[in-house]
Enzyme design. Structure first.
Site, PDB file in Angstrom:
ATOM      1  N   THR A 186      -4.591   6.326 -10.888  1.00 35.01           N
ATOM      2  CA  THR A 186      -4.570   4.873 -10.718  1.00 35.01           C
ATOM      3  C   THR A 186      -5.975   4.355 -11.012  1.00 35.01           C
ATOM      4  O   THR A 186      -6.949   5.113 -10.930  1.00 35.01           O
ATOM      5  CB  THR A 186      -4.205   4.494  -9.272  1.00 35.01           C
ATOM      6  OG1 THR A 186      -5.180   5.097  -8.405  1.00 35.01           O
ATOM      7  CG2 THR A 186      -2.831   5.008  -8.892  1.00 35.01           C
ATOM      8  N   GLU A 331       2.447   5.020 -10.232  1.00 36.85           N
ATOM      9  CA  GLU A 331       3.218   5.902  -9.347  1.00 36.85           C
ATOM     10  C   GLU A 331       4.719   5.869  -9.641  1.00 36.85           C
ATOM     11  O   GLU A 331       5.484   6.638  -9.060  1.00 36.85           O
ATOM     12  CB  GLU A 331       3.005   5.497  -7.876  1.00 36.85           C
ATOM     13  CG  GLU A 331       1.588   5.749  -7.346  1.00 36.85           C
ATOM     14  CD  GLU A 331       0.655   4.563  -7.538  1.00 36.85           C
ATOM     15  OE1 GLU A 331       0.910   3.751  -8.456  1.00 36.85           O
ATOM     16  OE2 GLU A 331      -0.316   4.432  -6.773  1.00 36.85           O
ATOM     17  N   LYS A 442      -2.477 -16.722   2.975  1.00 33.89           N
ATOM     18  CA  LYS A 442      -1.749 -17.252   4.121  1.00 33.89           C
ATOM     19  C   LYS A 442      -2.465 -18.506   4.596  1.00 33.89           C
ATOM     20  O   LYS A 442      -3.596 -18.443   5.058  1.00 33.89           O
ATOM     21  CB  LYS A 442      -1.677 -16.210   5.227  1.00 33.89           C
ATOM     22  CG  LYS A 442      -0.279 -15.680   5.383  1.00 33.89           C
ATOM     23  CD  LYS A 442      -0.118 -14.776   6.553  1.00 33.89           C
ATOM     24  CE  LYS A 442       1.379 -14.646   6.827  1.00 33.89           C
ATOM     25  NZ  LYS A 442       1.667 -13.666   7.841  1.00 33.89           N
ATOM     26  N   TRP A 447       2.967 -18.412   3.576  1.00 38.88           N
ATOM     27  CA  TRP A 447       2.514 -17.708   2.375  1.00 38.88           C
ATOM     28  C   TRP A 447       2.479 -18.642   1.179  1.00 38.88           C
ATOM     29  O   TRP A 447       3.404 -19.429   0.966  1.00 38.88           O
ATOM     30  CB  TRP A 447       3.468 -16.555   2.049  1.00 38.88           C
ATOM     31  CG  TRP A 447       3.258 -15.364   2.915  1.00 38.88           C
ATOM     32  CD1 TRP A 447       2.409 -15.275   3.977  1.00 38.88           C
ATOM     33  CD2 TRP A 447       3.898 -14.105   2.788  1.00 38.88           C
ATOM     34  NE1 TRP A 447       2.476 -14.033   4.525  1.00 38.88           N
ATOM     35  CE2 TRP A 447       3.391 -13.286   3.822  1.00 38.88           C
ATOM     36  CE3 TRP A 447       4.844 -13.583   1.922  1.00 38.88           C
ATOM     37  CZ2 TRP A 447       3.804 -11.971   3.997  1.00 38.88           C
ATOM     38  CZ3 TRP A 447       5.258 -12.280   2.104  1.00 38.88           C
ATOM     39  CH2 TRP A 447       4.741 -11.478   3.119  1.00 38.88           C
TER      40      TRP A 447
HETATM   41  P1  AMP Z   1      -0.896   0.095 -12.323  1.00 39.34           P
HETATM   42  O1  AMP Z   1      -0.512   1.260 -11.513  1.00 39.34           O
HETATM   43  O2  AMP Z   1      -2.365   0.037 -12.618  1.00 39.34           O
HETATM   44  O3  AMP Z   1      -0.082  -0.038 -13.552  1.00 39.34           O
HETATM   45  O4  AMP Z   1      -0.622  -1.202 -11.445  1.00 39.34           O
HETATM   46  C1  AMP Z   1       0.624  -1.454 -10.863  1.00 39.34           C
HETATM   47  C2  AMP Z   1       0.638  -2.839 -10.298  1.00 39.34           C
HETATM   48  O5  AMP Z   1       0.582  -3.814 -11.327  1.00 39.34           O
HETATM   49  C3  AMP Z   1       1.911  -3.182  -9.566  1.00 39.34           C
HETATM   50  O6  AMP Z   1       1.938  -2.665  -8.270  1.00 39.34           O
HETATM   51  C4  AMP Z   1       1.881  -4.707  -9.585  1.00 39.34           C
HETATM   52  O7  AMP Z   1       1.019  -5.223  -8.599  1.00 39.34           O
HETATM   53  C5  AMP Z   1       1.281  -4.983 -10.935  1.00 39.34           C
HETATM   54  N1  AMP Z   1       2.341  -5.290 -11.897  1.00 39.34           N
HETATM   55  C6  AMP Z   1       2.897  -4.479 -12.803  1.00 39.34           C
HETATM   56  N2  AMP Z   1       3.813  -5.142 -13.536  1.00 39.34           N
HETATM   57  C7  AMP Z   1       3.855  -6.400 -13.065  1.00 39.34           C
HETATM   58  C8  AMP Z   1       4.602  -7.582 -13.383  1.00 39.34           C
HETATM   59  N3  AMP Z   1       5.492  -7.621 -14.383  1.00 39.34           N
HETATM   60  N4  AMP Z   1       4.378  -8.692 -12.648  1.00 39.34           N
HETATM   61  C9  AMP Z   1       3.479  -8.707 -11.643  1.00 39.34           C
HETATM   62  N5  AMP Z   1       2.734  -7.639 -11.305  1.00 39.34           N
HETATM   63  C10 AMP Z   1       2.915  -6.496 -12.003  1.00 39.34           C
END
Ligand code: AMP
Length: 546
Positions: A186, A331, A442, A447
């Site tokens: 990550t 993940e 908040k 929210w």
């Molecule tokens: P990563 O593991 O770096 O790809 O990040 C994952 C995170 O990206 C997710 O938990 C979301 O918070 C955000 N994310 C991925 N796709 C979207 C989407 N289509 N809309 C909003 N947030 C997203």
């Protein structure tokens, strides 16, 4: 009683064998770091992946060892995906946009034994190689005659020299489908990055899921361009899903600007592509700025962060291109949901369809979702109630590599991965992310969705990018402000933007208290807005009237 079917393990090598046998002449086109366009086929890919497998066998690299890549999207990188995992090792894709310290930390944590890098990253490798004692072989992804003689990296070899003398005769080993195949960390905006260790089984099942009609809808008739980097969750699984259908693949290499992407899309007649919203913003700016059209694209996958509705609209209305809004995480392999309409939605007026299209969409079969409140109780699927999003399924992570399992159990004892996202789910199963839980604002106990506030600002023609963050307030706890970067040459005042919020479906108390103009919004290693950095930059900021 067990079924009486063949017990063939799901391995990544079977995808490559299939593509080479049934789609052997389908092209794989890459813009190379060298600047030229390289072309070959699945048949060539398979032959060279086998040469790589023989190379790894020849150096006595044990099964399960990690082979790292530090590379753009291209054919050699795809050979690594298959040659490394197919032969029983683990392909570890490194994100070159991380800091050198983070990169060295990850390499040491993963205990990478081999590291193959594009020449673009030579200075980076020169800076960190001494801190990476586990790496026994450094390989430059180039021809033998392009290898620098004075790199300062002991034993550096060119990829072509390394695999060149090897046979392309190789029988992929058969092993347990739960064996590790890939490793991806990550981005670690807070704390050290964490590793998701994919298995052959999870990778193959994810690829089948990704190709489905209501997911990415891939077929042998497609020409697919993964703009999303192969170091960002395996380019969302496209190098595997493409092999399942045998479609043409077009890799953009290091040229990620709007002009280069557009030209390659046109010359290779790309039908579908995938990437984060910031990439599409650059592409649209180029295409609109030059009065261009797309001649072959019919849909594009946008995910990684929320796709602004204005972008979905522009693609559809101006260019006739469908946006497939997708959600996922490192993940989750990553595809969890994709937004495609159901039959009953087709007759709805455009505006109502749009209200669905902006959502992150429906689960792909194999992924199950829940939203739970602070008390851990399931929230109703009414499209209104918010909750923490939990997911489970065969391509969802169980435990971090050399780390803990974040899973939580439900009343039936089933395990769920807490995503850290806050979402609603409607009665049709469409999930809509309102925030990262740490970005939730908040105000007076209520929210406010920062994504909603950002989407409205992004619909203003002068705005290039907008980030909504909560600022401390003595009475309301927090109030939202919107931080805005304008398009080059555009003019906009604070008052004009605040007025723009009126009549856009927000209650008065949800409208931001202030607008802060910045030259650029800081972006993280995968092209997402870095709100942590933004908050640091605004540490001395005070809300108006305080
Ligand atoms: P990563 O593991 O770096 O790809 O990040 C994952 C995170 O990206 C997710 O938990 C979301 O918070 C955000 N994310 C991925 N796709 C979207 C989407 N289509 N809309 C909003 N947030 C997203």
């Amino acid at each position: 009683m067990l079924g009486l079917m063949q017990n063939q393990p799901l391995l990544t090598s079977m995808l490559l064998d299939f593509a080479a046998r049934y789609h052997g002449d389908a092209p794989i086109v890459s813009r190379r770091v060298e600047g030229d366009i390289h072309r070959y086929t699945y048949r060539d890919l398979a032959a060279r992946a086998k040469q790589l497998a023989n190379t790894l066998d020849g150096m006595g690299l044990a099964a399960g060892e990690r082979v790292a890549s530090l590379a753009w999207n291209g054919y050699r990188h795809m050979e690594m995906y298959y040659g490394v995992s197919g032969s029983g090792r683990v392909i570890h894709t490194l994100n070159p946009r991380l800091s050198p310290e983070q990169m060295a930390w990850i390499i040491n944590h993963a205990e990478d034994k081999v590291l193959c890098f594009d020449m673009t990253f030579l200075p980076l490798v020169q800076a960190i190689h001494a801190q990476c004692p586990t790496v026994k072989q450094w390989v430059a992804l180039c021809d033998a005659d392009k290898l620098p003689s004075d790199s300062g990296i002991a034993g550096l070899i060119s990829y072509e020299g390394w695999i060149g003398g090897q046979s392309s005769d190789y029988t992929w080993p058969q092993f347990d489908e739960n064996t590790a195949s890939g490793l991806c960390y990550t981005s670690g905006t807070t704390g050290n990055p964490k590793g998701a260790l994919y298995s052959h089984r999870s990778t193959v099942l994810h690829a089948y899921g990704a190709a489905l009609p209501d997911a990415l809808n891939l077929s042998a008739r497609d020409s697919v361009m993964p703009v999303v980097p192969m170091f960002h969750v395996n380019a969302w699984g496209l190098p595997y899903a493409a092999a399942i259908v045998g479609c043409k693949v077009v890799f953009p290499g290091p040229a990620m600007d709007g002009k280069s992407i557009y030209e390659l899309m046109e010359s290779e007649q790309v039908t579908t592509a995938a990437g984060v919203p910031t990439i599409w913003q650059m592409l649209l700016a180029h295409v609109q700025g030059h009065g261009l059209k797309f001649s072959s694209m019919n849909r594009t996958v946008i995910g990684g962060s929320a796709c602004p509705p204005a972008m979905i609209d522009t693609f559809r209305e101006e260019f006739g291109i469908d946006v497939l809004h997708a959600w996922g995480m490192t993940e989750t392999s990553p595809l969890g949901t994709v937004c495609t309409l159901k039959n009953k939605h087709l007759k709805l007026p455009a505006e109502q369809q749009m209200a669905i299209r902006v959502k992150q969409g429906r689960a792909i079969c194999g992924v199950d979702m829940r939203i739970v409140g602070d008390d851990g109780q399931d929230q109703p699927w009414d499209g209104k109630a918010y909750g923490d999003l939990l997911v489970r399924g065969p391509w969802i992570m169980d435990t971090y590599f050399k780390g803990a399992s974040p899973l939580v159990k439900d009343a039936q004892g089933r395990s769920w991965f807490p995503t850290g996202d806050v979402a609603t789910i409607d009665a049709d199963g469409f999930m809509h992310i309102t925030d990262r839980s740490k970005d939730v604002i908040k105000s007076g106990g209520e929210w406010i969705s920062s994504i909603d506030i950002e989407n409205i600002a992004m619909a203003h023609p002068a705005v290039a990018m907008a980030a909504c963050i909560g600022m401390p307030h003595p009475k309301w706890d927090e109030r939202p402000i919107v931080v805005v970067a304008l398009k080059p040459g555009a003019q906009l005042t604070r008052e004009e933007l605040l007025k723009f919020y009126e009549g856009k479906g927000q209650a008065k108390w949800q409208i931001p208290d202030d607008v802060v103009f910045v030259d650029a919004i800081p972006l993280g290693a995968t092209g997402k807005m870095l709100k942590t950095r933004l908050r640091e930059q605004l540490v001395d900021y005070k809300l108006p009237g305080l």
